[in-house]
Write a protein that holds these residues in place. Structure first.
Motif, PDB file in Angstrom:
ATOM      1  N   VAL A 342       0.798  -1.227   0.000  1.00  0.00           N
ATOM      2  CA  VAL A 342       0.000   0.000   0.000  1.00  0.00           C
ATOM      3  C   VAL A 342       0.831   1.278   0.000  1.00  0.00           C
ATOM      4  CG1 VAL A 342      -0.291   0.215   2.513  1.00  0.00           C
ATOM      5  CG2 VAL A 342      -2.071   1.048   0.972  1.00  0.00           C
ATOM      6  N   ASP A 343       1.973   1.285   0.678  1.00  0.00           N
ATOM      7  CA  ASP A 343       2.777   2.513   0.669  1.00  0.00           C
ATOM      8  C   ASP A 343       4.222   2.211   1.070  1.00  0.00           C
ATOM      9  OD1 ASP A 343       2.668   2.209   3.408  1.00  0.00           O
ATOM     10  OD2 ASP A 343       1.542   4.047   3.800  1.00  0.00           O
ATOM     11  N   ASP A 344       4.993   3.264   1.068  1.00  0.00           N
ATOM     12  CA  ASP A 344       6.410   3.153   1.371  1.00  0.00           C
ATOM     13  C   ASP A 344       6.627   2.618   2.788  1.00  0.00           C
ATOM     14  OD1 ASP A 344       9.077   3.592   0.710  1.00  0.00           O
ATOM     15  OD2 ASP A 344       9.084   5.399   1.959  1.00  0.00           O
ATOM     16  N   GLY A 345       5.770   3.049   3.711  1.00  0.00           N
ATOM     17  CA  GLY A 345       5.896   2.598   5.100  1.00  0.00           C
ATOM     18  C   GLY A 345       5.702   1.088   5.203  1.00  0.00           C
ATOM     19  N   GLN A 346       4.709   0.571   4.508  1.00  0.00           N
ATOM     20  CA  GLN A 346       4.435  -0.866   4.549  1.00  0.00           C
ATOM     21  C   GLN A 346       5.582  -1.636   3.877  1.00  0.00           C
ATOM     22  OE1 GLN A 346       2.117  -1.872   6.351  1.00  0.00           O
ATOM     23  NE2 GLN A 346       2.078  -4.059   5.915  1.00  0.00           N
ATOM     24  N   LEU A 347       6.107  -1.074   2.811  1.00  0.00           N
ATOM     25  CA  LEU A 347       7.253  -1.703   2.134  1.00  0.00           C
ATOM     26  C   LEU A 347       8.420  -1.836   3.121  1.00  0.00           C
ATOM     27  CD1 LEU A 347       8.690  -2.561  -0.582  1.00  0.00           C
ATOM     28  CD2 LEU A 347       9.401  -0.180  -0.767  1.00  0.00           C
ATOM     29  N   LYS A 348       8.700  -0.753   3.837  1.00  0.00           N
ATOM     30  CA  LYS A 348       9.836  -0.792   4.784  1.00  0.00           C
ATOM     31  C   LYS A 348       9.566  -1.797   5.901  1.00  0.00           C
ATOM     32  CE  LYS A 348      11.897   3.719   4.028  1.00  0.00           C
ATOM     33  NZ  LYS A 348      11.047   4.808   3.558  1.00  0.00           N
ATOM     34  N   THR A 349       8.319  -1.840   6.382  1.00  0.00           N
ATOM     35  CA  THR A 349       7.979  -2.791   7.447  1.00  0.00           C
ATOM     36  C   THR A 349       8.218  -4.221   6.979  1.00  0.00           C
ATOM     37  OG1 THR A 349       6.293  -1.298   8.282  1.00  0.00           O
ATOM     38  CG2 THR A 349       6.075  -3.598   8.930  1.00  0.00           C
ATOM     39  N   VAL A 350       7.731  -4.535   5.780  1.00  0.00           N
ATOM     40  CA  VAL A 350       7.848  -5.912   5.274  1.00  0.00           C
ATOM     41  C   VAL A 350       9.315  -6.269   5.033  1.00  0.00           C
ATOM     42  CG1 VAL A 350       7.250  -7.438   3.357  1.00  0.00           C
ATOM     43  CG2 VAL A 350       5.517  -5.902   4.309  1.00  0.00           C
ATOM     44  N   LEU A 351      10.065  -5.349   4.425  1.00  0.00           N
ATOM     45  CA  LEU A 351      11.491  -5.629   4.190  1.00  0.00           C
ATOM     46  C   LEU A 351      12.230  -5.779   5.518  1.00  0.00           C
ATOM     47  CD1 LEU A 351      12.214  -3.249   1.140  1.00  0.00           C
ATOM     48  CD2 LEU A 351      11.909  -5.743   1.106  1.00  0.00           C
ATOM     49  N   GLY A 352      11.794  -5.033   6.523  1.00  0.00           N
ATOM     50  CA  GLY A 352      12.405  -5.146   7.860  1.00  0.00           C
ATOM     51  C   GLY A 352      12.180  -6.539   8.439  1.00  0.00           C
ATOM     52  N   TYR A 353      10.980  -7.070   8.283  1.00  0.00           N
ATOM     53  CA  TYR A 353      10.698  -8.429   8.781  1.00  0.00           C
ATOM     54  C   TYR A 353      11.522  -9.467   8.006  1.00  0.00           C
ATOM     55  CZ  TYR A 353       6.956  -7.351  12.049  1.00  0.00           C
ATOM     56  OH  TYR A 353       6.255  -6.908  13.131  1.00  0.00           O
ATOM     57  N   ILE A 354      11.648  -9.265   6.701  1.00  0.00           N
ATOM     58  CA  ILE A 354      12.442 -10.218   5.905  1.00  0.00           C
ATOM     59  C   ILE A 354      13.881 -10.221   6.425  1.00  0.00           C
ATOM     60  CG2 ILE A 354      13.432 -10.587   3.597  1.00  0.00           C
ATOM     61  CD1 ILE A 354      10.701  -9.691   2.443  1.00  0.00           C
ATOM     62  N   GLU A 355      14.395  -9.045   6.696  1.00  0.00           N
ATOM     63  CA  GLU A 355      15.760  -8.933   7.217  1.00  0.00           C
ATOM     64  C   GLU A 355      15.871  -9.639   8.570  1.00  0.00           C
ATOM     65  OE1 GLU A 355      18.025  -8.019   5.233  1.00  0.00           O
ATOM     66  OE2 GLU A 355      19.470  -8.421   6.835  1.00  0.00           O
ATOM     67  N   SER A 356      14.863  -9.447   9.422  1.00  0.00           N
ATOM     68  CA  SER A 356      14.933 -10.068  10.759  1.00  0.00           C
ATOM     69  C   SER A 356      14.880 -11.593  10.626  1.00  0.00           C
ATOM     70  CB  SER A 356      13.826  -9.542  11.678  1.00  0.00           C
ATOM     71  OG  SER A 356      12.672 -10.328  11.596  1.00  0.00           O
ATOM     72  N   GLY A 357      14.087 -12.102   9.663  1.00  0.00           N
ATOM     73  CA  GLY A 357      14.036 -13.551   9.444  1.00  0.00           C
ATOM     74  C   GLY A 357      15.410 -14.091   9.061  1.00  0.00           C
ATOM     75  N   LYS A 358      16.077 -13.360   8.162  1.00  0.00           N
ATOM     76  CA  LYS A 358      17.415 -13.803   7.731  1.00  0.00           C
ATOM     77  C   LYS A 358      18.382 -13.760   8.915  1.00  0.00           C
ATOM     78  CE  LYS A 358      16.878 -12.301   2.905  1.00  0.00           C
ATOM     79  NZ  LYS A 358      17.095 -11.223   1.958  1.00  0.00           N
ATOM     80  N   GLN A 359      18.316 -12.663   9.665  1.00  0.00           N
ATOM     81  CA  GLN A 359      19.257 -12.500  10.793  1.00  0.00           C
ATOM     82  C   GLN A 359      19.039 -13.544  11.884  1.00  0.00           C
ATOM     83  OE1 GLN A 359      20.425  -8.783  12.067  1.00  0.00           O
ATOM     84  NE2 GLN A 359      21.049  -8.398   9.957  1.00  0.00           N
ATOM     85  N   GLU A 360      17.773 -13.928  12.071  1.00  0.00           N
ATOM     86  CA  GLU A 360      17.489 -14.897  13.137  1.00  0.00           C
ATOM     87  C   GLU A 360      17.743 -16.340  12.682  1.00  0.00           C
ATOM     88  OE1 GLU A 360      14.460 -13.723  16.372  1.00  0.00           O
ATOM     89  OE2 GLU A 360      13.538 -13.022  14.534  1.00  0.00           O
ATOM     90  N   GLY A 361      18.152 -16.500  11.432  1.00  0.00           N
ATOM     91  CA  GLY A 361      18.605 -17.818  10.996  1.00  0.00           C
ATOM     92  C   GLY A 361      17.612 -18.628  10.188  1.00  0.00           C
ATOM     93  N   ALA A 362      16.473 -18.026   9.768  1.00  0.00           N
ATOM     94  CA  ALA A 362      15.554 -18.769   8.902  1.00  0.00           C
ATOM     95  C   ALA A 362      16.160 -18.849   7.497  1.00  0.00           C
ATOM     96  CB  ALA A 362      14.200 -18.079   8.859  1.00  0.00           C
ATOM     97  N   ARG A 363      15.799 -19.923   6.761  1.00  0.00           N
ATOM     98  CA  ARG A 363      16.322 -20.098   5.396  1.00  0.00           C
ATOM     99  C   ARG A 363      15.339 -19.506   4.389  1.00  0.00           C
ATOM    100  NH1 ARG A 363      16.898 -24.959   7.159  1.00  0.00           N
ATOM    101  NH2 ARG A 363      15.242 -25.867   5.881  1.00  0.00           N
ATOM    102  N   CYS A 364      15.816 -18.574   3.593  1.00  0.00           N
ATOM    103  CA  CYS A 364      14.938 -17.931   2.610  1.00  0.00           C
ATOM    104  C   CYS A 364      14.926 -18.785   1.339  1.00  0.00           C
ATOM    105  CB  CYS A 364      15.447 -16.519   2.328  1.00  0.00           C
ATOM    106  SG  CYS A 364      14.316 -15.595   1.306  1.00  0.00           S
TER     107      CYS A 364
END
Ligand code: NAD
Length: 495
Positions: A342-364
């Motif tokens: 929907v907007d830039d804010g939501q994009l940043k939120t979603v990309l932030g979660y993707i980053e946290s998943g990678k950092q916490e050790g989930a396999r993308c």
């Protein structure tokens, strides 16, 4: 029939973002507007009136006067039904215009705005129209000396505050029962998607809804939304949105007139796949389809995929292959199935979660990145994480974007425990060919709706809403009428 050139139509469209009060378009009392950008390309879409407390006061006063005049609530249910059916017909007749506004405003593919959002909204209004002259009140089984009538009465003025992910459908789920029951409504659409609600209000008056019965004040949550939820002359608030703001709704009620608050909030729904389910391909198609539909911006998206360990590798591969069918495209292209966030804010939120998943050790396994950034719009590739632990943020928090987390389990008990360990309880799914297990697990899951061997059944006849911090209200079905009516007992002495 020729496919419309949606870009050409969009270019000639000038959306009207002014407030709608008492059957008229007006500017905000202080004349302020804010710019609405389109998620499709980040370009300017419309100037929206920035409604604030003064505008909400005018809208509530207009709705209250309409209610007191009885121009709507005073009509017999069969007459209200006729007007609401005309309203539904108007929505259908303006299908292409409304669908285009919806896609431009919040980025969903035009094919779904057309085939899902406008149609569902019209059907919802028509369903409550058809229902309202068929619901009866009660006579209580008291003794011969008296008569006790138990009746439902319209409440008065209902404040409706809705989110941006399904702007028209969320509006219709509140409007249908609230208006059919005879109430007046003041709606505050999301600042991210106000255009279709404003147009719906115009069409309602064209259909014969008396002026003032349905007013719309666009604006920000902390301004127009707060003013509406705090208003002393609003009898109930029908809220759909985040759990964070749902908490505020309860506070506002406590700080003002204890108005009824019906919260339809967030979700982190679990989808359980047992190894005994024969048709794993069908389960994988549904797991990906329900997750990535609407860019993953669905409250009931099955974002936690719990798979029995013995089939987990195979199932993860199937789901990953399916995800490739949801690559983001131009929302105004009729072939596109995944649009823009929907907007830039939501994009940043979603990309932030993707980053946290990678950092916490989930396999993308798929996606994990922004897409189509050259367009200026806000797109994310459908993302699948495997090896997710239940304590990771991507397993616990609502992401509201196209990100699927796969968790593994060994036993039925473990699957239920993981599914229920969420603070949310909106929906759940389970896939099994064992009938006893299907019933047993469905009973054990703490969710407002449980899907067995499918995840997309939906109908106006069934309630939609959550357990726990997913809210307390129920949209859809006859139960929703209960939210917008007061229960009255009238004792009559006969002896
Ligand atoms: P949000 O809570 O941020 O906003 C929802 C609405 O509340 C908007 O109109 C917003 O302007 C308004 N608002 C924000 N702050 C406010 C405040 N302080 N006072 C009054 N109003 C305020 O939610 P969102 O981002 O628009 O929508 C996404 C959320 O909605 C997700 O959590 C999703 O799960 C949920 N949702 C739930 C359902 C359901 O039926 N349970 C359906 C759709 C969406």
């Amino acid at each position: 029939m020729d496919t419309p050139d949606w870009h050409a139509r969009a270019a000639s469209l000038i959306p009207d973002g002014r407030i709608w009060i008492n059957g008229q378009r007006v500017a905000a009392a202080d004349g302020e507007t804010f710019a609405k950008l389109s998620p499709i390309n980040g370009a300017h879409l419309a100037h929206i009136a920035r409604g604030r407390a003064a505008d909400v006061d005018l809208a509530v006063a207009s709705s209250r006067q309409a209610f007191e005049r009885g121009s709507w609530v005073g009509q017999p249910p069969a007459a209200r039904k006729k007007v609401l059916l005309r309203f539904a017909e108007k929505l259908s007749a303006h299908r292409e215009e409304l669908a285009l506004l919806e896609s431009l405003d919040m980025g969903k593919p035009i094919r779904y705005s057309l085939s899902v959002d406008v149609g569902s909204s019209a059907r919802c209004i028509a369903w409550y129209a058809e229902a309202i002259d068929k619901v009866y009140d009660e006579i209580a089984p008291t003794g011969r000396e008296s008569l006790a009538l138990v009746t439902r009465e319209a409440m008065g003025v209902i404040g409706v505050i809705v989110p941006w992910n399904y702007p028209m459908i969320m509006a219709a789920w509140k409007l249908g029962p609230a208006l059919a029951a005879g109430n007046s409504v003041v709606m505050k659409p999301s600042e991210k998607s106000p255009l279709t609600a404003l147009r719906m209000a115009e069409l309602a008056v064209e259909a014969g809804l008396p002026e003032g019965v349905f007013n719309v004040v666009p604006g920000f949550g902390h301004e127009a939304g707060e003013a509406l939820a705090l208003h002393m002359d609003v009898d109930a608030v029908g809220f759909t949105g985040s759990t964070r703001v749902g908490r505020k709704m309860l506070e506002y009620a406590g700080r003002s007139n204890l108005k009824r608050v019906y919260n339809e909030l967030g979700g982190k729904s679990a989808n359980l796949v047992f190894a005994d389910f024969d048709d794993l391909e069908r389960a994988a198609v549904a797991a990906a389809g329900s997750m990535f539909f609407n860019q993953g911006e669905s409250c009931n998206a099955p974002s936690r995929l719990l798979v029995e360990a013995s089939i987990a590798d195979e199932f993860a591969a199937r789901v990953t292959a399916e995800a490739a069918n949801y690559l983001p495209g131009d929302p105004l292209d009729a072939k596109t199935v995944m649009g823009a966030l929907v907007d830039d804010g939501q994009l940043k939120t979603v990309l932030g979660y993707i980053e946290s998943g990678k950092q916490e050790g989930a396999r993308c396994l798929a996606g994990g990145e922004q897409a189509r950034s050259e367009t200026g719009g806000y797109y994310v590739a459908p993302t699948v994480f495997d090896g997710v632990r239940n304590d990771m943020r991507i397993a616990r928090e609502e992401i509201f974007g196209p990100v699927l987390s796969i968790l593994r389990f060994d036993t039925e008990e473990e699957a239920i425990a993981i599914a229920n360990s969420s603070s949310y309880g909106l929906q759940a799914g389970l896939w099994t060919d064992n009938l006893s297990r299907a019933h047993r697990v469905a009973r054990a899951l703490r969710a407002g709706t449980v899907h067995v061997n499918q995840y997309d059944e939906d109908d106006m006849t069934v309630p939609f809403g959550g357990y726990k911090q997913s809210g307390n209200g129920r949209d859809k079905s006859l139960h929703a009428l209960e939210k917008y009516t007061e229960l009255k007992t009238t004792w009559i002495r006969l002896g």
